[in-house]
Scaffold this active site. Structure first.
Site, PDB file in Angstrom:
ATOM      1  N   ASP A  44       0.719  -1.099  -0.016  1.00 24.16           N
ATOM      2  CA  ASP A  44      -0.050  -0.066   0.007  1.00 24.16           C
ATOM      3  C   ASP A  44       0.832   1.359  -0.239  1.00 24.16           C
ATOM      4  O   ASP A  44       1.804   1.481   0.682  1.00 24.16           O
ATOM      5  CB  ASP A  44      -0.845  -0.030   1.258  1.00 24.16           C
ATOM      6  N   ILE A  45       0.523   2.295  -0.708  1.00 25.56           N
ATOM      7  CA  ILE A  45       1.254   3.533  -0.915  1.00 25.56           C
ATOM      8  C   ILE A  45       1.445   4.150   0.185  1.00 25.56           C
ATOM      9  O   ILE A  45       2.167   4.968   0.647  1.00 25.56           O
ATOM     10  CB  ILE A  45       0.792   4.187  -2.192  1.00 25.56           C
TER      11      ILE A  45
ATOM     12  N   ASN B 159     -13.241  -3.110   2.343  1.00 32.02           N
ATOM     13  CA  ASN B 159     -14.142  -1.977   2.502  1.00 32.02           C
ATOM     14  C   ASN B 159     -15.138  -1.962   1.254  1.00 32.02           C
ATOM     15  O   ASN B 159     -14.738  -1.822   0.221  1.00 32.02           O
ATOM     16  CB  ASN B 159     -13.627  -0.439   2.471  1.00 32.02           C
TER      17      ASN B 159
ATOM     18  N   GLY C  46     -15.327   3.451   3.651  1.00 28.00           N
ATOM     19  CA  GLY C  46     -13.923   3.855   3.605  1.00 28.00           C
ATOM     20  C   GLY C  46     -13.402   3.342   2.182  1.00 28.00           C
ATOM     21  O   GLY C  46     -11.965   3.505   1.797  1.00 28.00           O
ATOM     22  N   GLN C  47     -14.148   2.936   1.196  1.00 26.30           N
ATOM     23  CA  GLN C  47     -13.718   2.331  -0.238  1.00 26.30           C
ATOM     24  C   GLN C  47     -13.403   3.538  -0.786  1.00 26.30           C
ATOM     25  O   GLN C  47     -14.286   4.315  -1.052  1.00 26.30           O
ATOM     26  CB  GLN C  47     -14.526   1.656  -0.762  1.00 26.30           C
ATOM     27  N   SER C  48     -12.090   3.658  -1.359  1.00 23.04           N
ATOM     28  CA  SER C  48     -11.804   4.757  -2.265  1.00 23.04           C
ATOM     29  C   SER C  48     -11.455   4.596  -3.528  1.00 23.04           C
ATOM     30  O   SER C  48     -11.229   5.202  -4.432  1.00 23.04           O
ATOM     31  CB  SER C  48     -10.777   5.559  -1.768  1.00 23.04           C
TER      32      SER C  48
ATOM     33  N   HIS D  73     -10.568  -5.112  -3.158  1.00 22.75           N
ATOM     34  CA  HIS D  73      -9.161  -5.500  -2.680  1.00 22.75           C
ATOM     35  C   HIS D  73      -9.562  -5.955  -1.155  1.00 22.75           C
ATOM     36  O   HIS D  73     -10.407  -5.213  -0.237  1.00 22.75           O
ATOM     37  CB  HIS D  73      -8.275  -4.265  -2.836  1.00 22.75           C
TER      38      HIS D  73
ATOM     39  N   HIS E  79      -7.213  -5.339   2.394  1.00 19.52           N
ATOM     40  CA  HIS E  79      -6.270  -4.850   2.965  1.00 19.52           C
ATOM     41  C   HIS E  79      -5.743  -6.117   4.027  1.00 19.52           C
ATOM     42  O   HIS E  79      -6.187  -6.497   4.358  1.00 19.52           O
ATOM     43  CB  HIS E  79      -6.326  -3.746   3.718  1.00 19.52           C
TER      44      HIS E  79
HETATM   45  P1  AMP Z   1      -9.614   1.650  -0.006  1.00 18.56           P
HETATM   46  O1  AMP Z   1      -9.664   2.962   0.844  1.00 18.56           O
HETATM   47  O2  AMP Z   1     -10.105   0.626   0.851  1.00 18.56           O
HETATM   48  O3  AMP Z   1     -10.502   1.838  -1.302  1.00 18.56           O
HETATM   49  O4  AMP Z   1      -7.890   1.327  -0.265  1.00 18.56           O
HETATM   50  C1  AMP Z   1      -7.584   1.753  -1.329  1.00 18.56           C
HETATM   51  C2  AMP Z   1      -5.841   1.644  -0.887  1.00 18.56           C
HETATM   52  O5  AMP Z   1      -5.220   1.659  -1.959  1.00 18.56           O
HETATM   53  C3  AMP Z   1      -5.465   2.758   0.004  1.00 18.56           C
HETATM   54  O6  AMP Z   1      -5.144   2.217   1.358  1.00 18.56           O
HETATM   55  C4  AMP Z   1      -4.488   3.551  -0.639  1.00 18.56           C
HETATM   56  O7  AMP Z   1      -3.475   3.973   0.410  1.00 18.56           O
HETATM   57  C5  AMP Z   1      -4.300   2.390  -1.764  1.00 18.56           C
HETATM   58  N1  AMP Z   1      -3.549   2.872  -3.031  1.00 18.56           N
HETATM   59  C6  AMP Z   1      -3.883   4.138  -3.655  1.00 18.56           C
HETATM   60  N2  AMP Z   1      -3.332   4.404  -4.598  1.00 18.56           N
HETATM   61  C7  AMP Z   1      -2.091   3.425  -4.751  1.00 18.56           C
HETATM   62  C8  AMP Z   1      -0.926   3.202  -5.496  1.00 18.56           C
HETATM   63  N3  AMP Z   1      -0.903   3.802  -6.582  1.00 18.56           N
HETATM   64  N4  AMP Z   1      -0.330   2.082  -5.073  1.00 18.56           N
HETATM   65  C9  AMP Z   1      -0.476   1.423  -4.030  1.00 18.56           C
HETATM   66  N5  AMP Z   1      -1.504   1.665  -3.062  1.00 18.56           N
HETATM   67  C10 AMP Z   1      -2.398   2.745  -3.435  1.00 18.56           C
END
Ligand code: AMP
Ligand code: ZN
Length: 113
Positions: A29-30, A86, A92-94, A99, A101
């Site tokens: 995760d970034i 999420n 909290g899904q963004s 996926h 975590h």
């Molecule tokens: P969610 O908020 O559950 O949808 O999780 C999305 C996750 O993707 C978050 O923890 C972000 O930090 C992660 N994320 C977003 N962009 C990247 C990226 N380019 N590389 C790795 N992880 C990412």
């Protein structure tokens, strides 16, 4: 498809990929929320858990079992870890490509925020 995780899966956007097979990709995760924070995605684009159907049950099972396998490899299986999915912004899904975590390496609180 304009999807960040599809682009990571096909290599168009770089990520630190730690595991890949025919069905899934796993990367760091970034913005890590724990000493170990991996993202487990299917190669197939599915936006949210609400769009998962019966034919995807093996895939979802494989994602979860791969999380457990990686937890063992990362040496966090015994102390404990969390697999989180999420679903939708209220949870909290963004990124709208499903996926898990995989979080570990620190004490986890319950209930989650
Ligand atoms: P969610 O908020 O559950 O949808 O999780 C999305 C996750 O993707 C978050 O923890 C972000 O930090 C992660 N994320 C977003 N962009 C990247 C990226 N380019 N590389 C790795 N992880 C990412
Ligand atoms: Zn996607």
């Amino acid at each position: 498809m304009d999807c960040l995780f599809c682009k990571i899966a096909c290599g168009e956007i770089p990520a630190n990929i730690i595991y890949r097979d025919d069905l899934i990709v796993v990367f760091d995760d970034i913005n890590p929320q724990a000493p170990h924070h991996k993202v487990i995605i299917p190669q197939k684009h599915i936006a949210t858990l609400n769009e998962v159907h019966d034919e995807d049950s093996d895939l979802i099972g494989h994602m979860a079992l791969s999380g457990a396998m990686l937890a063992k490899q990362l040496n966090i299986a015994n102390e404990g870890y969390r697999l989180v999915l999420n679903c939708n912004p209220g949870a909290g899904q963004s990124v709208f490509h499903i996926h898990f975590h995989l979080l570990g390496g620190r004490r986890m609180n319950w209930p989650p925020g």
